[in-house]
Enzyme design. Structure first.
Site, PDB file in Angstrom:
ATOM      1  N   ASP A  75      32.801  36.796  49.078  1.00  0.00           N
ATOM      2  CA  ASP A  75      34.409  37.432  48.564  1.00  0.00           C
ATOM      3  C   ASP A  75      34.739  37.298  49.499  1.00  0.00           C
ATOM      4  O   ASP A  75      34.062  38.722  50.262  1.00  0.00           O
ATOM      5  CB  ASP A  75      34.351  37.826  47.435  1.00  0.00           C
ATOM      6  CG  ASP A  75      35.933  37.542  47.100  1.00  0.00           C
ATOM      7  OD1 ASP A  75      36.246  37.049  45.327  1.00  0.00           O
ATOM      8  OD2 ASP A  75      37.217  37.832  47.647  1.00  0.00           O
ATOM      9  N   SER A  82      49.549  41.600  43.192  1.00  0.00           N
ATOM     10  CA  SER A  82      49.527  40.937  42.253  1.00  0.00           C
ATOM     11  C   SER A  82      47.882  40.190  41.314  1.00  0.00           C
ATOM     12  O   SER A  82      48.170  39.599  40.990  1.00  0.00           O
ATOM     13  CB  SER A  82      49.619  39.142  42.964  1.00  0.00           C
ATOM     14  OG  SER A  82      48.810  39.415  43.823  1.00  0.00           O
ATOM     15  N   ASN A  83      46.378  41.335  42.452  1.00  0.00           N
ATOM     16  CA  ASN A  83      45.565  41.839  42.137  1.00  0.00           C
ATOM     17  C   ASN A  83      44.983  42.185  40.685  1.00  0.00           C
ATOM     18  O   ASN A  83      44.718  41.941  39.321  1.00  0.00           O
ATOM     19  CB  ASN A  83      44.529  41.493  42.123  1.00  0.00           C
ATOM     20  CG  ASN A  83      44.295  40.861  43.908  1.00  0.00           C
ATOM     21  OD1 ASN A  83      43.906  41.103  44.775  1.00  0.00           O
ATOM     22  ND2 ASN A  83      44.719  39.152  43.764  1.00  0.00           N
ATOM     23  N   LEU A  84      46.293  43.115  40.395  1.00  0.00           N
ATOM     24  CA  LEU A  84      45.685  44.254  39.528  1.00  0.00           C
ATOM     25  C   LEU A  84      46.404  43.864  38.256  1.00  0.00           C
ATOM     26  O   LEU A  84      45.537  44.717  37.401  1.00  0.00           O
ATOM     27  CB  LEU A  84      46.533  45.742  39.950  1.00  0.00           C
ATOM     28  CG  LEU A  84      46.616  46.388  42.173  1.00  0.00           C
ATOM     29  CD1 LEU A  84      46.641  47.508  41.842  1.00  0.00           C
ATOM     30  CD2 LEU A  84      44.265  46.092  41.487  1.00  0.00           C
ATOM     31  N   ARG A  86      44.905  41.819  36.164  1.00  0.00           N
ATOM     32  CA  ARG A  86      43.084  41.398  35.542  1.00  0.00           C
ATOM     33  C   ARG A  86      41.889  41.568  37.018  1.00  0.00           C
ATOM     34  O   ARG A  86      41.869  41.815  35.600  1.00  0.00           O
ATOM     35  CB  ARG A  86      43.663  39.650  35.438  1.00  0.00           C
ATOM     36  CG  ARG A  86      43.928  39.795  37.049  1.00  0.00           C
ATOM     37  CD  ARG A  86      44.620  38.053  36.402  1.00  0.00           C
ATOM     38  NE  ARG A  86      44.036  37.126  38.037  1.00  0.00           N
ATOM     39  CZ  ARG A  86      45.340  37.340  39.365  1.00  0.00           C
ATOM     40  NH1 ARG A  86      46.437  38.365  38.494  1.00  0.00           N
ATOM     41  NH2 ARG A  86      45.234  36.845  40.398  1.00  0.00           N
ATOM     42  N   LYS A  99      37.674  43.322  48.618  1.00  0.00           N
ATOM     43  CA  LYS A  99      37.882  43.177  47.171  1.00  0.00           C
ATOM     44  C   LYS A  99      35.928  43.417  46.800  1.00  0.00           C
ATOM     45  O   LYS A  99      35.597  43.898  46.256  1.00  0.00           O
ATOM     46  CB  LYS A  99      37.794  41.899  46.739  1.00  0.00           C
ATOM     47  CG  LYS A  99      39.054  41.500  46.126  1.00  0.00           C
ATOM     48  CD  LYS A  99      38.843  40.414  45.533  1.00  0.00           C
ATOM     49  CE  LYS A  99      40.215  39.900  45.042  1.00  0.00           C
ATOM     50  NZ  LYS A  99      40.806  38.736  44.795  1.00  0.00           N
ATOM     51  N   ASP A 143      38.358  29.632  41.204  1.00  0.00           N
ATOM     52  CA  ASP A 143      39.576  28.733  40.828  1.00  0.00           C
ATOM     53  C   ASP A 143      40.063  27.659  41.232  1.00  0.00           C
ATOM     54  O   ASP A 143      41.215  27.824  41.714  1.00  0.00           O
ATOM     55  CB  ASP A 143      40.886  30.076  40.473  1.00  0.00           C
ATOM     56  CG  ASP A 143      41.829  29.394  39.464  1.00  0.00           C
ATOM     57  OD1 ASP A 143      41.964  28.427  39.299  1.00  0.00           O
ATOM     58  OD2 ASP A 143      43.048  29.718  40.032  1.00  0.00           O
ATOM     59  N   ASN A 144      39.756  27.068  41.772  1.00  0.00           N
ATOM     60  CA  ASN A 144      39.683  25.974  42.767  1.00  0.00           C
ATOM     61  C   ASN A 144      38.637  24.850  43.203  1.00  0.00           C
ATOM     62  O   ASN A 144      37.198  24.865  42.509  1.00  0.00           O
ATOM     63  CB  ASN A 144      40.111  25.795  44.903  1.00  0.00           C
ATOM     64  CG  ASN A 144      38.636  26.927  44.854  1.00  0.00           C
ATOM     65  OD1 ASN A 144      37.649  25.816  45.692  1.00  0.00           O
ATOM     66  ND2 ASN A 144      38.525  28.093  45.268  1.00  0.00           N
ATOM     67  N   CYS A 201      45.868  29.129  38.896  1.00  0.00           N
ATOM     68  CA  CYS A 201      46.703  30.242  38.776  1.00  0.00           C
ATOM     69  C   CYS A 201      47.182  31.307  39.118  1.00  0.00           C
ATOM     70  O   CYS A 201      48.007  31.334  38.703  1.00  0.00           O
ATOM     71  CB  CYS A 201      45.381  31.099  38.220  1.00  0.00           C
ATOM     72  SG  CYS A 201      44.419  30.736  36.840  1.00  0.00           S
ATOM     73  N   CYS A 359      58.557  25.337  47.076  1.00  0.00           N
ATOM     74  CA  CYS A 359      58.744  26.455  45.918  1.00  0.00           C
ATOM     75  C   CYS A 359      57.760  27.817  46.412  1.00  0.00           C
ATOM     76  O   CYS A 359      57.805  28.576  47.268  1.00  0.00           O
ATOM     77  CB  CYS A 359      57.248  25.349  45.661  1.00  0.00           C
ATOM     78  SG  CYS A 359      55.279  24.857  46.015  1.00  0.00           S
TER      79      CYS A 359
END
Ligand code: ZN
Length: 401
Positions: A75, A82-84, A86, A99, A143-144, A201, A359
């Site tokens: 990683d 915005s990660n926290l 989950r 990370k 996630d890709n 996600c 967007c």
């Protein structure tokens, strides 16, 4: 040689457990399915986790707690607020850190007997085989699609099991792709979906607890493979729906014509997966600028400059109304037409003016531009990085989500 043989053949005789370890693993040791031999197998085993995020969090924590002797983590992202919601391996104090650093710290706190190898690099065709080679099991927690196909192909070429999981909103999937014994990911999905069809996600959201459920399933499968107990998810795709709290299962068959694990494989080495999937291989909510390749684009700073210079530009927001409520460019006269309704509202667009489409991150807006181009629209610009990048680089009064 299967994973079972691999670990069975490891020199378990050379592995011993200290009194502290025996106490630590006592609830395993009293289970006939684990026992001393199983616990030594866990200690002899090595697992590589691709991604230290939503799925990587429960995976790393449970595998470490279970006593897997060696964990590799790939990683290169840093922890963001915005990660926290989950990614429970990281804490508020870790925001801004790599990370890998916060994950390693947490893993060693759970179990100092684990060897933690960290690789702060993007996984690519150039490094995947070398990174995977020392590990018994590979687990894809990203996630890709480019990374998913790359992980699959590298595992097939190396003959290693790939414990698969994916998550979106309230739904999850899991399987074990072990091409020696069953199908691979390509047997199931020979081709990636068209770019933009399946939102990530970061674009579509995910229930915070969902990666906990799916990651725990992946960790369970990895432990079963190491112990050689039970029936692994080989040849089965587990489907989980949190809204109805139901699990379903689809039987998967090996495709004899699979381009990588079939009888006459056409893929014999790793390819360019970003090109194959038509999208970039990153899924970091903060820094992903979305799939802007191939469409004309403008950066937030350049847009601000042009607006300040008095250029009249139409700003078209193609997000959903609930996202508009979080933040919007209403001050700049932005018009909201969600992506799915754009064709019904074509008449409302002023084609004489240049239209800047935005967007959240730039992915959906690029899709809308492609769609509008097919209907003859020409003066279109994609706001690179979406409203989040605008908030970061131009207008700090807006929140980033
Ligand atoms: Zn296959």
């Amino acid at each position: 040689m299967t994973i079972r043989d691999l670990i069975a053949s490891a020199a378990l005789a050379d592995i011993s457990l200290s009194h502290e370890e025996i106490k630590r693993y006592s609830r395993h040791l009293i289970m006939p399915e684990v026992g001393m031999t199983g616990q030594k197998r866990l200690k002899a085993a090595s697992v590589l986790l691709i991604g230290a995020g939503g799925l990587g969090s429960p995976l790393a924590m449970y595998l470490a707690a279970a006593g897997v002797g060696r964990l590799g983590l790939v990683d290169y992202d840093t922890v963001d607020y915005s990660n926290l919601q989950r990614q429970i391996i990281h804490g508020t104090k870790d925001v801004g850190r790599l990370k890998l650093e916060s994950a390693k710290e947490r893993i060693l706190d759970i179990n100092p007997h684990v060897q933690v190898d960290t690789y702060a690099v993007p996984l690519t065709s150039a490094n995947a085989l070398e990174l995977f080679a020392p590990y018994d099991i590979i687990i894809d927690g990203t996630d890709n699609f480019p990374t998913r196909y790359l992980t699959n192909d590298a595992c097939v070429l190396l003959g290693k099991p790939n414990v698969y999981g994916s998550i979106f909103r309230f739904e999850g999937q899991a399987s074990v792709f072990d091409a020696k014994e069953g199908p691979c990911y390509r047997c199931l999905f020979p081709e990636p979906p068209p770019p933009g069809l399946v939102p990530s996600c970061a674009e579509g959201g995910v229930l915070g607890v969902l990666p906990g459920t799916v990651g725990a399933i992946q960790a369970t499968e990895a432990i079963k493979l190491i112990l050689g107990v039970g029936e692994p998810l080989i040849g089965r795709l587990l489907l989980y729906d949190a809204t109805t709290m139901s699990f379903d299962e689809v039987r998967l068959r090996k495709n004899p014509n699979c381009p990588i694990c079939g009888e006459n494989p056409t893929i014999t080495e790793l390819i360019d997966y970003e090109q194959f999937c038509g999208m970039p291989a990153h899924d970091h909510s903060e820094y992903g600028s979305g799939q802007t390749n191939g469409v004309p684009a403008i950066t937030p700073v350049d847009l601000q400059r042009r607006l300040a210079a008095g250029d009249y530009l139409v700003i078209l927001d193609v997000r959903e109304p609930h996202e508009w409520e979080i933040s919007n460019l209403a001050d700049l006269g932005a018009v909201l037409i969600p992506k799915g309704q754009i064709l019904e509202h074509l008449g409302e667009l002023d084609t004489a003016k240049e239209i800047v489409v935005h967007c959240k991150m730039g992915g959906r807006s690029a899709d809308v531009i492609r769609e509008l181009q097919q209907h003859g629209y020409k003066k279109l610009l994609n706001l690179e990085g979406g409203i989040n990048r605008w908030a970061r680089e131009v207008d700090a009064r807006l929140p980033v989500y």
